[in-house]
Design a protein around this motif. Structure first.
Motif, PDB file in Angstrom:
ATOM      1  N   MET A 123      71.874 -19.567  -1.609  1.00  0.00           N
ATOM      2  CA  MET A 123      71.617 -20.602  -2.607  1.00  0.00           C
ATOM      3  C   MET A 123      70.193 -20.490  -3.159  1.00  0.00           C
ATOM      4  O   MET A 123      69.955 -20.729  -4.337  1.00  0.00           O
ATOM      5  N   GLY A 124      69.241 -20.115  -2.303  1.00  0.00           N
ATOM      6  CA  GLY A 124      67.875 -19.903  -2.761  1.00  0.00           C
ATOM      7  C   GLY A 124      67.782 -18.759  -3.759  1.00  0.00           C
ATOM      8  O   GLY A 124      67.091 -18.862  -4.777  1.00  0.00           O
ATOM      9  N   LEU A 125      68.469 -17.669  -3.478  1.00  0.00           N
ATOM     10  CA  LEU A 125      68.497 -16.546  -4.420  1.00  0.00           C
ATOM     11  C   LEU A 125      69.137 -16.956  -5.740  1.00  0.00           C
ATOM     12  O   LEU A 125      68.686 -16.532  -6.815  1.00  0.00           O
ATOM     13  N   THR A 126      70.157 -17.777  -5.679  1.00  0.00           N
ATOM     14  CA  THR A 126      70.821 -18.248  -6.898  1.00  0.00           C
ATOM     15  C   THR A 126      69.881 -19.124  -7.716  1.00  0.00           C
ATOM     16  O   THR A 126      69.799 -18.978  -8.945  1.00  0.00           O
ATOM     17  N   LEU A 127      69.158 -20.026  -7.056  1.00  0.00           N
ATOM     18  CA  LEU A 127      68.210 -20.882  -7.784  1.00  0.00           C
ATOM     19  C   LEU A 127      67.100 -20.062  -8.427  1.00  0.00           C
ATOM     20  O   LEU A 127      66.688 -20.337  -9.561  1.00  0.00           O
ATOM     21  N   ILE A 128      66.615 -19.056  -7.719  1.00  0.00           N
ATOM     22  CA  ILE A 128      65.568 -18.207  -8.297  1.00  0.00           C
ATOM     23  C   ILE A 128      66.118 -17.420  -9.489  1.00  0.00           C
ATOM     24  O   ILE A 128      65.424 -17.249 -10.497  1.00  0.00           O
ATOM     25  N   SER A 129      67.362 -16.974  -9.402  1.00  0.00           N
ATOM     26  CA  SER A 129      67.931 -16.257 -10.550  1.00  0.00           C
ATOM     27  C   SER A 129      68.088 -17.194 -11.748  1.00  0.00           C
ATOM     28  O   SER A 129      67.888 -16.775 -12.894  1.00  0.00           O
ATOM     29  N   TYR A 130      68.427 -18.469 -11.518  1.00  0.00           N
ATOM     30  CA  TYR A 130      68.486 -19.429 -12.620  1.00  0.00           C
ATOM     31  C   TYR A 130      67.105 -19.613 -13.249  1.00  0.00           C
ATOM     32  O   TYR A 130      66.976 -19.697 -14.472  1.00  0.00           O
ATOM     33  N   ALA A 131      66.072 -19.680 -12.412  1.00  0.00           N
ATOM     34  CA  ALA A 131      64.717 -19.840 -12.935  1.00  0.00           C
ATOM     35  C   ALA A 131      64.305 -18.631 -13.761  1.00  0.00           C
ATOM     36  O   ALA A 131      63.697 -18.774 -14.836  1.00  0.00           O
ATOM     37  N   VAL A 132      64.634 -17.441 -13.293  1.00  0.00           N
ATOM     38  CA  VAL A 132      64.301 -16.227 -14.043  1.00  0.00           C
ATOM     39  C   VAL A 132      65.066 -16.196 -15.369  1.00  0.00           C
ATOM     40  O   VAL A 132      64.511 -15.816 -16.405  1.00  0.00           O
ATOM     41  N   ASN A 133      66.335 -16.613 -15.355  1.00  0.00           N
ATOM     42  CA  ASN A 133      67.109 -16.658 -16.597  1.00  0.00           C
ATOM     43  C   ASN A 133      66.490 -17.618 -17.606  1.00  0.00           C
ATOM     44  O   ASN A 133      66.394 -17.308 -18.791  1.00  0.00           O
ATOM     45  N   LEU A 134      66.071 -18.788 -17.151  1.00  0.00           N
ATOM     46  CA  LEU A 134      65.398 -19.733 -18.053  1.00  0.00           C
ATOM     47  C   LEU A 134      64.092 -19.165 -18.584  1.00  0.00           C
ATOM     48  O   LEU A 134      63.749 -19.343 -19.756  1.00  0.00           O
ATOM     49  N   ALA A 179      78.732 -13.222  -5.311  1.00  0.00           N
ATOM     50  CA  ALA A 179      80.040 -12.989  -4.692  1.00  0.00           C
ATOM     51  C   ALA A 179      79.925 -11.944  -3.582  1.00  0.00           C
ATOM     52  O   ALA A 179      80.503 -12.112  -2.500  1.00  0.00           O
ATOM     53  N   LEU A 180      79.171 -10.883  -3.827  1.00  0.00           N
ATOM     54  CA  LEU A 180      78.975  -9.849  -2.801  1.00  0.00           C
ATOM     55  C   LEU A 180      78.253 -10.424  -1.581  1.00  0.00           C
ATOM     56  O   LEU A 180      78.643 -10.164  -0.444  1.00  0.00           O
ATOM     57  N   PHE A 181      77.204 -11.214  -1.810  1.00  0.00           N
ATOM     58  CA  PHE A 181      76.465 -11.825  -0.697  1.00  0.00           C
ATOM     59  C   PHE A 181      77.364 -12.744   0.123  1.00  0.00           C
ATOM     60  O   PHE A 181      77.254 -12.788   1.343  1.00  0.00           O
ATOM     61  N   LEU A 182      78.228 -13.498  -0.549  1.00  0.00           N
ATOM     62  CA  LEU A 182      79.126 -14.399   0.182  1.00  0.00           C
ATOM     63  C   LEU A 182      80.112 -13.620   1.049  1.00  0.00           C
ATOM     64  O   LEU A 182      80.391 -14.012   2.185  1.00  0.00           O
ATOM     65  N   VAL A 183      80.624 -12.507   0.542  1.00  0.00           N
ATOM     66  CA  VAL A 183      81.540 -11.691   1.332  1.00  0.00           C
ATOM     67  C   VAL A 183      80.821 -11.101   2.535  1.00  0.00           C
ATOM     68  O   VAL A 183      81.338 -11.114   3.661  1.00  0.00           O
ATOM     69  N   LEU A 230      81.592 -11.422  12.652  1.00  0.00           N
ATOM     70  CA  LEU A 230      81.196 -10.461  13.689  1.00  0.00           C
ATOM     71  C   LEU A 230      80.268 -11.063  14.735  1.00  0.00           C
ATOM     72  O   LEU A 230      80.389 -10.780  15.923  1.00  0.00           O
ATOM     73  N   THR A 231      79.317 -11.889  14.290  1.00  0.00           N
ATOM     74  CA  THR A 231      78.321 -12.417  15.218  1.00  0.00           C
ATOM     75  C   THR A 231      78.654 -13.811  15.732  1.00  0.00           C
ATOM     76  O   THR A 231      78.118 -14.232  16.751  1.00  0.00           O
ATOM     77  N   GLY A 232      79.488 -14.556  15.015  1.00  0.00           N
ATOM     78  CA  GLY A 232      79.831 -15.906  15.430  1.00  0.00           C
ATOM     79  C   GLY A 232      78.783 -16.937  15.046  1.00  0.00           C
ATOM     80  O   GLY A 232      78.880 -18.095  15.418  1.00  0.00           O
ATOM     81  N   THR A 233      77.772 -16.554  14.274  1.00  0.00           N
ATOM     82  CA  THR A 233      76.739 -17.483  13.835  1.00  0.00           C
ATOM     83  C   THR A 233      76.360 -17.154  12.396  1.00  0.00           C
ATOM     84  O   THR A 233      76.608 -16.048  11.908  1.00  0.00           O
ATOM     85  N   ASP A 234      75.753 -18.112  11.714  1.00  0.00           N
ATOM     86  CA  ASP A 234      75.330 -17.850  10.343  1.00  0.00           C
ATOM     87  C   ASP A 234      73.810 -17.849  10.188  1.00  0.00           C
ATOM     88  O   ASP A 234      73.297 -17.979   9.096  1.00  0.00           O
ATOM     89  N   HIS A 235      73.099 -17.674  11.287  1.00  0.00           N
ATOM     90  CA  HIS A 235      71.647 -17.545  11.207  1.00  0.00           C
ATOM     91  C   HIS A 235      71.288 -16.182  10.665  1.00  0.00           C
ATOM     92  O   HIS A 235      71.975 -15.193  10.923  1.00  0.00           O
ATOM     93  N   ARG A 293      64.864 -20.792   4.724  1.00  0.00           N
ATOM     94  CA  ARG A 293      65.706 -21.510   5.677  1.00  0.00           C
ATOM     95  C   ARG A 293      66.393 -20.522   6.626  1.00  0.00           C
ATOM     96  O   ARG A 293      66.567 -19.349   6.289  1.00  0.00           O
ATOM     97  N   PRO A 294      66.823 -20.956   7.821  1.00  0.00           N
ATOM     98  CA  PRO A 294      67.368 -20.012   8.807  1.00  0.00           C
ATOM     99  C   PRO A 294      68.837 -19.648   8.618  1.00  0.00           C
ATOM    100  O   PRO A 294      69.318 -18.718   9.245  1.00  0.00           O
ATOM    101  N   ARG A 295      69.562 -20.342   7.788  1.00  0.00           N
ATOM    102  CA  ARG A 295      70.995 -20.074   7.643  1.00  0.00           C
ATOM    103  C   ARG A 295      71.257 -19.219   6.403  1.00  0.00           C
ATOM    104  O   ARG A 295      70.594 -19.358   5.379  1.00  0.00           O
ATOM    105  N   THR A 296      72.253 -18.350   6.493  1.00  0.00           N
ATOM    106  CA  THR A 296      72.492 -17.392   5.416  1.00  0.00           C
ATOM    107  C   THR A 296      72.978 -18.059   4.130  1.00  0.00           C
ATOM    108  O   THR A 296      72.610 -17.620   3.042  1.00  0.00           O
ATOM    109  N   PHE A 297      73.783 -19.116   4.223  1.00  0.00           N
ATOM    110  CA  PHE A 297      74.247 -19.784   3.010  1.00  0.00           C
ATOM    111  C   PHE A 297      73.080 -20.389   2.241  1.00  0.00           C
ATOM    112  O   PHE A 297      73.044 -20.334   1.016  1.00  0.00           O
TER     113      PHE A 297
END
Length: 116
Positions: free
Chosen positions: A30-41, A89-93, A101-106, A22-26
């Motif tokens: 969330m995609g990285l978080t879902l993949i980490s949940y899958a790896v944990n399972l 938490a680091l990614f969110l910061v 800085l950029t004014g966009t979240d793309h 997806r084009p937005r950073t959030f």
């Protein structure tokens, strides 16, 4: 039970990859978080799915993997959860700083221009 776990891992992985694209950073976070949940399972399932197995040693019972739960996958998953939480938490910061800085979240830093 194994088919349910395999389907859950597959759905989490597929959803995570979709969100990563997806084009937005959030959404990427969330995609990285879902993949980490899958790896944990997946790691947790490598310790064999056992029902009614003792998690600790019992006096008078010989400690083998046939009658106790394997603690190694549980320890690995617990460590992965802590590391995943810290990375999220680091990614969110970093995302908030980038948006400031950029004014966009793309992810490329630019809004897409629609053809009129």
């Amino acid at each position: 039970m194994e088919i349910v776990l395999a389907l859950a891992i597959g759905v989490l992985t597929g959803s995570g990859v979709y969100m990563l694209l997806r084009p937005r950073t959030f959404q990427v976070i969330m995609g990285l978080t879902l993949i980490s949940y899958a790896v944990n399972l997946f790691i947790f399932s490598m310790g064999r799915l056992k029902v009614d197995s003792e998690p600790v040693l019992i006096k008078g019972l010989t400690a083998t993997l046939a009658n106790t739960a394997d603690p190694m996958p549980q320890a690995l998953v617990l460590t992965a959860i802590v590391i995943g939480f810290a990375m999220t938490a680091l990614f969110l910061v970093v995302m908030l700083a980038s948006r400031g800085l950029t004014g966009t979240d793309h992810v490329d830093g630019e809004e897409r221009q629609e053809a009129e």
